[in-house]
Design an enzyme around this catalytic site. Structure first.
Site, PDB file in Angstrom:
ATOM      1  CE  LYS A  78      -1.327   4.034  -4.749  1.00 15.09           C
ATOM      2  NZ  LYS A  78      -0.608   2.779  -5.031  1.00 15.09           N
ATOM      3  CB  SER A 158      -1.404   0.154  -1.996  1.00 15.54           C
ATOM      4  OG  SER A 158      -0.709   0.562  -3.159  1.00 15.54           O
ATOM      5  CB  SER A 182      -0.088  -1.547  -5.369  1.00  8.93           C
ATOM      6  OG  SER A 182       0.020  -1.898  -4.023  1.00  8.93           O
TER       7      SER A 182
HETATM    8  N1  GLN Z   1       0.666  -5.588  -1.101  1.00 10.59           N
HETATM    9  C1  GLN Z   1       2.064  -5.361  -1.294  1.00 10.59           C
HETATM   10  C2  GLN Z   1       2.659  -4.707  -0.062  1.00 10.59           C
HETATM   11  O1  GLN Z   1       1.944  -4.413   0.832  1.00 10.59           O
HETATM   12  C3  GLN Z   1       2.307  -4.542  -2.523  1.00 10.59           C
HETATM   13  C4  GLN Z   1       1.984  -3.125  -2.340  1.00 10.59           C
HETATM   14  C5  GLN Z   1       2.299  -2.329  -3.548  1.00 10.59           C
HETATM   15  O2  GLN Z   1       2.448  -2.846  -4.641  1.00 10.59           O
HETATM   16  N2  GLN Z   1       2.450  -1.042  -3.322  1.00 10.59           N
HETATM   17  O3  GLN Z   1       3.844  -4.472  -0.010  1.00 10.59           O
END
Ligand code: GLN
Length: 491
Positions: A78, A158, A182
């Site tokens: 990532k 994400s 995410s």
């Molecule tokens: N969707 C959540 C956010 O936008 C979690 C994102 C994540 O876990 N990095 O904060």
């Protein structure tokens, strides 16, 4: 060579040891598959030279009988993980061509275990999002499509590049990060397995920070065994991360296939949210039946503060983000847009460098931390966070070994489909996952069936702190009962 890419790591590991093919051959097959899948936009940077060089080193180690736990494994990383000498952007324009002179702790552990890096994977900008549509590099495409439709679907967020790449067999496993879901939500959207470890299990050192008290590194993999193998090399104490916990790393792979007889599995009534699709409801009760058939006992439990988790998360996470992202000032990293004086330079750089979701979070964060609102929002959200954590402690203290919930409230949705929705509707994607980050617990997302439209659906298992092993054991039962889910190649 696509057959090589269809193997799990556990299978490839055996074949590599038996010299059926070399690590160079395996990684070459992946590099070819990546080229054929560029339309999926899973990678934001391919590193074929590094891959072939490291694969050759793997072959040499295999020949000397010195193979590490991940020897030869074609790994996607990532783009939130700093990689030595390789551009790292968090998929934000503000980092420009930032090329770290160091490697994150987690990826250096994986590298020492013999993993081979294929390239850097797409993600939401600074990991803020649930569909990977906030990336400066565009949205990765889910390898799954609805029955009879060729509409492009999101791979979740994400870590959408990680989930798309694992599901498309253009890496064998991937690193990901999870602040509110995410790892687990993108895994759920793509029929892959995602593990969010206990807070402190994996070092955050060298991972671009979003919300430091919630962020955790973890794997996305083809199946539960592969996820356990990856976790074994990602976990470990690191003195450079003050929240890293110095406790031995168990043999996670040994937990796969372990009996779940006598385990008590909690089913929280508060997760039966309004408007939950009947097929998710059904998947959930089926999962409970499958664990019961394997000898576990199913008990109803209550996590009464669940309904406050999303609002509290969307105060705590932006607050920490606004503080963490203050460092992007046009001086220390990446992009700079000049101005008449230093203040204007900061303003111009940050306005040009951050996308709209990141700007929204910085503004919310700065607001809830401001002198006049700190107690009303930030302090209150932290108190709610403690209550959420206590809910779980009460359930575990009553003898529950793991908690079973749906992973997401829906299957993958279309690219652009949520464009006119309010940000809050997007935030609802995390309704089942954020509580786990708020409480610092481990959680795994495991595919458990297909929707009426033919898309993967997943269940989540939540464990006691540092008891990832029980999650691997229970997730393996669900996996064995439902089989693996593999997207047809159309790209
Ligand atoms: N969707 C959540 C956010 O936008 C979690 C994102 C994540 O876990 N990095 O904060």
């Amino acid at each position: 060579m696509t057959e090589l890419c269809d193997l799990t790591f556990a299978e490839a590991r055996k074949a590599l040891a038996a010299k059926e093919f070399s690590a160079v051959e395996l990684n070459k097959a992946y590099l070819e598959a990546m080229e054929a899948a560029r339309g999926l936009n899973a990678y934001v940077l391919e590193t074929p030279e590094i891959a072939l060089e490291r694969a050759a080193e793997s072959d040499a180690r295999i020949a000397r009988g010195e193979a590490g736990a991940l020897e030869g494994l074609p790994l996607g990383v990532k783009d939130l993980y700093c990689t030595e000498g390789v551009r790292t952007t968090a998929c934000s324009k503000i980092l420009g061509d930032f090329t770290p002179p160091y490697e994150s702790h987690v990826t250096s552990l994986m590298r020492s275990a013999g993993a081979v890096m294929l390239g850097k994977l797409n993600n939401d900008e600074f990991a803020m999002g649930s569909s990977n549509e906030t990336s400066a590099f565009g949205t990765p495409v889910n390898p799954w499509r609805r029955k009879g439709s060729d509409a492009k679907l999101v791979a979740g967020g994400s870590s959408g590049g990680s989930s798309a790449a694992v599901a498309a067999r253009i890496c064998l496993g991937a690193t990901a990060t999870d602040t509110g879901g995410s790892i687990r939500q993108p895994a759920a959207f793509t029929g892959t397995v995602g593990v969010k470890p206990t807070y402190g299990r994996c070092s955050r050192w060298g991972i671009v920070a979003f919300a430091s008290s919630l962020d955790q590194a973890g794997p996305i993999a083809r199946d539960v065994r592969d996820a356990a193998i990856l976790m074994g090399s990602m976990a470990g104490y690191d003195k450079r991360d003050s929240t890293s916990v110095d406790t031995p790393v168990p043999d996670y792979e040994a937990a796969v296939g372990r009996s779940v007889k006598g385990l008590r599995i909690g089913v929280p009534k508060e997760y039966r949210v309004d408007g939950m699709p009947a097929e998710i409801e059904k998947l959930w009760s089926q999962g409970a039946e499958q664990l019961k058939a394997a000898g576990a006992e199913i008990v109803e439990v209550s996590l009464p503060h669940t309904k406050y988790a999303l609002p509290a998360y969307y105060i705590v996470a932006p607050a920490e983000a606004s503080s963490n992202l203050a460092r992007y000032d046009g001086v220390r990293y990446g992009a700079r847009v000049a101005g008449r004086d230093i203040t204007e330079m900061y303003e111009n750089t940050r306005a040009a460098g951050f996308g709209s979701e990141v700007r929204r979070r910085i503004m919310i964060g700065a607001y809830v931390l401001s002198a006049g609102y700190y107690d009303a929002y930030y302090v209150r959200a932290q108190k709610v966070r403690t209550l959420i954590k206590q809910d779980f402690e009460t359930v575990f203290a009553a003898g529950v070994d793991a908690i079973l919930t749906p992973a997401t409230p829906s299957a993958a949705f279309g690219v652009g489909e949520m464009a006119n929705a309010s940000p809050v509707e997007m935030y609802l994607n995390d309704v089942f996952t954020v509580t786990v980050n708020m409480a610092g617990l481990p959680g795994v997302s495991v595919p458990a069936g297909l929707s009426a439209e033919g898309l993967p659906l997943a269940l989540q298992l939540i464990g006691r702190p540092f008891d990832e092993e029980t999650l691997f054991a229970t997730a393996a039962v669900i996996e064995d009962a439902n089989g693996r889910f593999t997207a047809d190649r159309w790209w």
